[in-house]
Design a protein around this motif. Structure first.
Motif, PDB file in Angstrom:
ATOM      1  N   ASP A   3     -63.381   6.279  33.806  1.00  0.00           N
ATOM      2  CA  ASP A   3     -62.015   6.655  34.157  1.00  0.00           C
ATOM      3  C   ASP A   3     -61.537   7.840  33.317  1.00  0.00           C
ATOM      4  N   LEU A   4     -61.855   7.759  31.978  1.00  0.00           N
ATOM      5  CA  LEU A   4     -61.435   8.815  31.070  1.00  0.00           C
ATOM      6  C   LEU A   4     -62.097  10.142  31.443  1.00  0.00           C
ATOM      7  N   LEU A   5     -63.417  10.059  31.700  1.00  0.00           N
ATOM      8  CA  LEU A   5     -64.157  11.280  32.032  1.00  0.00           C
ATOM      9  C   LEU A   5     -63.604  11.895  33.311  1.00  0.00           C
ATOM     10  N   LYS A   6     -63.237  11.029  34.291  1.00  0.00           N
ATOM     11  CA  LYS A   6     -62.700  11.522  35.558  1.00  0.00           C
ATOM     12  C   LYS A   6     -61.404  12.296  35.302  1.00  0.00           C
ATOM     13  N   ARG A   7     -60.587  11.753  34.389  1.00  0.00           N
ATOM     14  CA  ARG A   7     -59.308  12.408  34.112  1.00  0.00           C
ATOM     15  C   ARG A   7     -59.485  13.701  33.313  1.00  0.00           C
ATOM     16  N   MET A   8     -60.606  13.777  32.591  1.00  0.00           N
ATOM     17  CA  MET A   8     -60.860  14.982  31.784  1.00  0.00           C
ATOM     18  C   MET A   8     -61.369  16.140  32.632  1.00  0.00           C
ATOM     19  N   TRP A   9     -61.904  15.796  33.804  1.00  0.00           N
ATOM     20  CA  TRP A   9     -62.553  16.837  34.601  1.00  0.00           C
ATOM     21  C   TRP A   9     -61.596  17.441  35.605  1.00  0.00           C
ATOM     22  N   PRO A  10     -61.534  18.729  35.838  1.00  0.00           N
ATOM     23  CA  PRO A  10     -62.267  19.794  35.130  1.00  0.00           C
ATOM     24  C   PRO A  10     -61.536  20.188  33.854  1.00  0.00           C
ATOM     25  N   PRO A  11     -62.267  20.647  32.818  1.00  0.00           N
ATOM     26  CA  PRO A  11     -61.601  21.093  31.587  1.00  0.00           C
ATOM     27  C   PRO A  11     -60.619  22.226  31.889  1.00  0.00           C
ATOM     28  N   ASP A  12     -59.528  22.216  31.182  1.00  0.00           N
ATOM     29  CA  ASP A  12     -58.462  23.177  31.407  1.00  0.00           C
ATOM     30  C   ASP A  12     -58.774  24.502  30.703  1.00  0.00           C
TER      31      ASP A  12
END
Lengths: 260, 269
Positions: free
Chosen positions: B57-66
């Motif tokens: 879930d965390l990785l999904k929210r991190m993608w794509p890097p800003d």
């Protein structure tokens, strides 16, 4: 050649015990004439190295006197000892050069007793020292290697640098602790020749520890035989007989073999 | 083979009975320590079972890097971190050298001085950079100065200790030769000891700088300046894409530092 009364170094009743009660040097008394090479021979562990290191107090004597330039070295304070050491050049078995410094820096390090530390750190040696260093390197045949690093040299070349460094001190006495023991026979002869010639030219008496009896007889003007921490022979090389060698080293089977 | 010779079996064992007993005790202590530690950690099974899901879930929210946030908010902070690490290393090394000389038994022949110096080095090493940072933030307020000093003070322990060990490993022959020539202590150090430890010195300075680059990044979390502060902000605001960008930038810097240090070390050694 009047050297009857003059004495460069006088050792009186020198005693050294590393461990209490176990004497390595058992009351050595020697007078060193102001010229010539005195070879000290004797079996391993008999105190040759201790004797020579007691003279400039790399090893602290337990008791006795060492008179040099009118002063007893044994009782000198730190500052006075440094001043006295400047006048005593020393050559080592393992050369003891600073490997990562250049040949020139190693030779100049013989002047560290005279040059203030700050100037030495900046490598600002007096011009006379630099001239002398080049002249000495020329004498020992290493002028071309002045800028090479010491660890790039062969053993014989390193010992030449060691000799140049010792002479850089303008010493009044030269000590050599097994200067040829790490060298091949040919280089050993070359190094001893160099030491003898320079000692003669500059009128510096030398005390040389050496375990090679043939080399001692060939180059020394006087031989001192040590055994069990005491002097058991003292005379000219010609006077050294097999009987003396037997007394110094013990046994006799080693004498027949290849003596030719 | 030797015919007719009677061979007597000689007994040989690698360890004596006492040694076997000692080895068994060591294993026993290790096992006991592990068991005790696990009981202290108090693992909560629900959280472990849940972990993969949370991570995804965390990785999904991190993608794509800003990536857009880099020039405006990350770049300068990252440079700050590197500056903190560099100045901190220089300061730390400067403070470490005297203690290194004092701690080395062959350079300083007075045992009580060795112990005092070693005590200072051990203290500096045992206090974590973060603890130093908290302290200096309290004294000088938040910002790069606190971070720089924290890095410098903690580095003293590492640099001083390894430097004194390098000094103690120097060959005594050349030192003896210089002393025999009547050289004063300062010249014995500059001509005898220093040339022998130069490669070790630069090697450990670079190594420490490399460590400090990584430490300086974390320092921002306690307000001691640098990219850690940006990371802390982004985390607090749940800006996960920005967090991802910051982490990627940090990774790039750490790899670059590692590559640079390895290349330079190869040259000087």
């Amino acid at each position: 050649m009047t050297q009857t009364s003059a004495v460069a170094l006088s050792i009186r009743q020198l005693v050294k015990a590393y461990v209490r009660g176990k004497l390595v040097l058992n009351g050595i008394t020697l007078d060193i004439a102001p010229d010539g090479i005195t070879a000290i021979i004797g079996p391993s562990g008999t105190g040759k190295s201790t004797l020579i290191r007691c003279i400039n107090r790399l090893v602290e004597p337990t008791s006795g006197e060492i008179i040099f330039e009118g002063r007893n070295l044994v009782t000198l304070g730190r500052g006075e000892l440094r001043a006295a050491r400047r006048q005593i050049g020393m050559v080592f078995q393992e050369y003891n050069l600073v490997e990562r410094l250049s040949v020139m820096e190693n030779v100049l390090s013989g002047r560290l007793g005279y040059v203030p530390p700050f100037k030495a750190w900046l490598r600002r040696f007096p011009q006379t020292d630099i001239n002398e260093a080049y002249a000495l390197l020329d004498t020992v045949g290493l002028a071309a290697q002045a800028h090479a690093r010491a660890d790039a040299l062969s053993g014989g070349q390193r010992q030449r640098v060691g000799i140049a460094r010792a002479l850089m001190q303008s010493p009044k006495l030269l000590l050599a602790d097994e200067p040829t023991s790490s060298l091949d026979p040919k280089t050993s002869v070359e190094i001893m020749t160099l030491m003898r010639d320079l000692s003669r030219q500059r009128g510096i008496p030398a005390i040389v520890n050496i375990h090679n009896v043939a080399l001692a007889q060939r180059f020394a003007t006087r031989i001192v035989g040590l055994s069990g921490g005491a002097v058991v022979f003292d005379g000219v090389p010609g006077a050294l007989t097999d009987a003396h060698l037997k007394q110094i080293y013990g046994g006799e089977s080693w004498l027949d073999g290849d003596s030719g | 083979m030797r015919a007719g010779a009677t061979v007597v079996d000689c007994e040989w064992q690698r360890y004596s009975a006492g040694e076997r007993m000692a080895r068994f005790m060591v294993y026993l202590v290790i096992v006991a320590a592990v068991v005790l530690s696990i009981r202290t950690v108090e693992v909560i099974p629900e959280f472990i079972i849940d972990a993969p899901e949370q991570l995804a879930d965390l990785l999904k929210r991190m993608w794509p890097p800003d990536a857009a946030s880099y020039p405006a908010e990350i770049h300068d902070a990252l440079l700050d971190s590197i500056h903190i690490a560099t100045v901190g290393t220089v300061l730390g090394v400067a403070m470490a050298l005297p203690f290194g000389f004092l701690a080395a038994r062959n350079v300083t022949p007075w045992p009580w001085l060795n112990w005092v110096a070693r005590l200072v080095l051990i203290s500096a090493r045992s206090i974590n950079t973060l603890v130093f940072a908290l302290f200096f933030v309290a004294v000088f307020g938040p910002g790069a100065l606190a971070g720089t000093l924290a890095i410098a003070f903690h580095s003293i322990g590492f640099v001083g200790r390894l430097f004194s060990e390098a000094l103690e490993a120097t060959s005594p022959g050349p030192i003896e030769a210089l002393r025999a020539a009547g050289a004063p202590a300062a010249s014995v150090i500059s001509f005898g000891y220093w040339p022998q430890v130069v490669p070790a010195f630069w090697s450990l300075v670079l190594f420490r700088w490399d460590i400090n680059v990584r430490e300086s990044i974390v320092l921002g979390l306690v307000g001691a300046g640098g990219v850690g502060m940006a990371l802390d902000n982004a985390l607090n605001l749940f800006q996960w894409t920005r967090v991802a960008m910051i982490l990627l930038s940090i990774l790039a810097v750490v790899i670059a530092a590692e590559v640079a240090v390895t290349a330079i070390r190869k040259r000087i050694i």
